[in-house]
Design a protein around this motif. Structure first.
Motif, mmCIF file in Angstrom:
data_model
loop_
_atom_site.group_PDB
_atom_site.id
_atom_site.type_symbol
_atom_site.label_atom_id
_atom_site.label_comp_id
_atom_site.label_asym_id
_atom_site.label_seq_id
_atom_site.Cartn_x
_atom_site.Cartn_y
_atom_site.Cartn_z
ATOM 1 N N ARG B 129 -18.081 -49.001 33.072
ATOM 2 C CA ARG B 129 -18.462 -47.933 32.256
ATOM 3 C C ARG B 129 -17.596 -47.708 31.174
ATOM 4 O O ARG B 129 -18.349 -47.657 29.867
ATOM 5 N N ILE B 133 -18.396 -48.182 26.787
ATOM 6 C CA ILE B 133 -18.100 -47.078 26.025
ATOM 7 C C ILE B 133 -17.423 -47.642 24.768
ATOM 8 O O ILE B 133 -17.692 -47.544 23.727
ATOM 9 N N SER B 154 -28.245 -45.816 28.075
ATOM 10 C CA SER B 154 -28.880 -44.471 27.973
ATOM 11 C C SER B 154 -27.865 -44.040 26.895
ATOM 12 O O SER B 154 -27.054 -43.740 26.650
ATOM 13 N N GLY B 156 -27.408 -41.063 25.486
ATOM 14 C CA GLY B 156 -26.123 -40.053 25.788
ATOM 15 C C GLY B 156 -26.238 -38.893 24.476
ATOM 16 O O GLY B 156 -27.061 -39.190 23.550
ATOM 17 N N SER B 157 -25.296 -38.220 24.597
ATOM 18 C CA SER B 157 -25.212 -37.077 23.468
ATOM 19 C C SER B 157 -23.991 -37.067 22.950
ATOM 20 O O SER B 157 -23.571 -36.431 21.798
ATOM 21 N N SER B 160 -18.616 -39.787 25.581
ATOM 22 C CA SER B 160 -18.377 -40.282 27.050
ATOM 23 C C SER B 160 -19.729 -40.647 27.763
ATOM 24 O O SER B 160 -19.446 -40.853 29.045
ATOM 25 N N ASN B 161 -20.729 -40.286 27.155
ATOM 26 C CA ASN B 161 -22.023 -40.423 28.145
ATOM 27 C C ASN B 161 -22.897 -41.312 27.366
ATOM 28 O O ASN B 161 -24.090 -41.384 27.742
ATOM 29 N N SER B 162 -22.543 -41.873 26.554
ATOM 30 C CA SER B 162 -23.354 -43.006 25.871
ATOM 31 C C SER B 162 -23.012 -44.522 26.080
ATOM 32 O O SER B 162 -21.969 -44.962 25.653
ATOM 33 N N ARG B 165 -25.634 -49.663 31.539
ATOM 34 C CA ARG B 165 -25.779 -49.733 32.996
ATOM 35 C C ARG B 165 -26.553 -50.749 33.401
ATOM 36 O O ARG B 165 -27.615 -51.195 32.886
#
Lengths: 338, 338
Positions: B129, B133, B154, B156-157, B160-162, B165
């Motif tokens: 992951r 990133i 995904s 993300g916003s 750290s969350n884009s 997977r």
């Protein structure tokens, strides 16, 4: 007893495109549109109502029309007969100097000429507006070919208020339109199928929302004779139509993911136009629902443009029509030999 | 003192396309996307950090990289150096067996391999992951090439969350991708310019609204191994991306009315695919932001498809790559000779 008349009309080139219906049965469009009537191509149609005929007869360029075309002509004659209270069948003979189904609005010229010839043969004296409304029911964009020069078709909301009107006469702005058609197969999806499919594009509503602004820009560019302003707006508008077609699923043909009207030569020419313009050339393209490319230029650039086109395509199969802003549909003296 | 590592990565083919940023500086995408990692093309990159170097050095296929590419590599090395607390400059040597700028996501393979090689050389042990990133910040779609098989990114916003997977491993579904690239000029507008321009398309918001449904359809078709369902969805999605590009004005190049990534051969091949399928052939196309065409088929149809392509293009200049679902980025033993 026979009643005859002959009329001629030019096709027209939409600068802002009609694409999609609000009411298909009446050819009511989802948006208003603006066109130039094209002097470089002409359809001439003679209509002879003859009380001894059992059926309508339709010939195109001296050959019997297809069943589909003949039905469409008969349906349009019915509209004229209804206005005149006539039941006579007719012989319709049409000649045209440009090909159909290449993106040159052949049906616009056809139904403008047919509307005028049929109503004159029936001694109906329609106003230009009434004639535009009648032509629209034969083929939407035919309502614009009733008029010459620069024309706007206001979408309206019902049968009696959806018609075209002249914005400027031909002499307002002496532009040239060079239509380049390619000798390929006819387009795979008719304009009518495209219109019907358009509302299924997920992008269609966004296009409609954009169009009021585009209409304003094009009207203003025509008013000020702003060639660059007109040209860029017209290119964007053509690409918007193709963007909608490409994203319109055809439920009748589930193996077609989207409607691609472009041929390889279409891409070649419009990319060449972008290149030429990057070097300063004053030329812009537009496309209808077909592979043909229409190039807009001012008269001084015409010669150079024709040389560029020849250099690009060499001996490849392509045909060129050169138009100025042309006149509206007109009656021709005496019927053609039929 | 030197620290070296070598890594390889495949490009990937988006089935649902990433097009447009929510935050350009971080390559945060406006929408989630789904891809297949392509076994048929590979980039191998060696990174040697060397405390005696004054500057980063970048070679691509044994030639010095362009200034633009070298700056982009250095900026990416900076991200890895920052994670490791290193200031050493590096020699980056990359080889690739497929051309750049034809619509084959060369930068995806490049930045996935570079991210892995640089972080391994620096003895960083990133999770998949974290590596995804990091790769994303080099080139958005590179975050997908970190993984093999069928991959979802995904949106993300924030940083750290884009990330991507794996949805399914390569062996979940043994599809073939035939990539056909044409020996034309490089594409006129980079993907990055296209991403930036996308938000200016009047149709862009409508595309984004459609995409959640498209993602569901593609995920479900992958799950059920529904080839026809996948194929039609993937074609529509590709045409949607090109519809947006065509209607995206480029403020930097005011003479460009819209971005046309297709070449004449692109149209020729995708119209041929529609024809083949009308006759029952199980083959679908997709396009990236370039002229290359990617054809999806099942293994049993591969031989016929290759013959059809050869018959269509004859001796014309075109190149073909054949891929299966490939593996994610991997470390290669020992550095290449540099």
């Amino acid at each position: 007893m026979t009643q005859s008349a002959t009329a001629a009309a030019h096709p027209n080139l939409a600068l802002v495109k009609y694409w999609g219906y609000s009411e298909p049965s009446l050819n009511l469009p989802a948006n208003s549109s603006i066109s130039i009537t094209l002097s470089g191509a002409t359809t001439i149609t003679s209509v002879t109502f003859d009380s001894t005929l059992d059926d309508d007869l339709f010939t195109l360029n001296d050959s019997p029309g297809t069943a589909v075309a003949s039905r469409r002509v008969s349906a349009h004659l019915d509209r004229a007969r209804q206005l005149a209270g006539s039941v006579d069948r007719a012989h319709v003979s049409s000649t045209t100097d440009f090909p159909t189904a290449v993106g040159m609005a052949s049906s616009a010229a056809a139904f403008a000429a047919l509307s005028l010839a049929a109503t004159r043969a029936l001694r109906l004296d329609l106003s230009p507006r009434e004639l535009s409304i009648l032509a629209r029911k034969g083929s939407g964009s035919a309502c614009r070919s009733v008029f010459g020069g620069y024309v706007e078709w206001s979408k309206g909301s019902h049968d009696s208020n959806s018609f075209a009107r002249p914005l400027y006469p031909p002499q307002h702005w002496d532009l040239r339109v060079v239509t380049v058609a390619f000798g390929g197969r006819p387009k795979p999806v008719s304009s009518e199928e495209g219109h019907r499919a358009a509302v299924r594009s997920p992008l269609y509503t966004a296009r409609l929302r954009e169009l009021d602004g585009t209409l304003d820009i094009v009207r203003e560019a025509l008013h000020r004779r702003d060639f660059a302003g007109l040209g860029i707006a017209v290119e964007r508008e053509a690409l918007s139509l193709h963007a909608i077609a490409m994203t319109s699923p055809l439920v009748e043909y589930p193996w077609v993911s989207g409607i691609i009207y472009m041929e390889p030569e279409t891409i070649r020419l419009i990319r060449a136009v972008q290149d030429w313009r990057a070097q300063g050339a004053p030329v812009y393209f537009t496309l209808d629902a077909g592979p043909a490319v229409h190039l807009l230029c001012e008269p001084a650039y015409l010669h150079t443009l024709l040389e560029e086109i020849r250099a690009l395509f060499g001996l490849q199969s392509h045909q060129v029509w050169i138009s100025s802003p042309g006149r509206g549909a007109w009656e021709v003296e005496g019927p053609l030999s039929t």
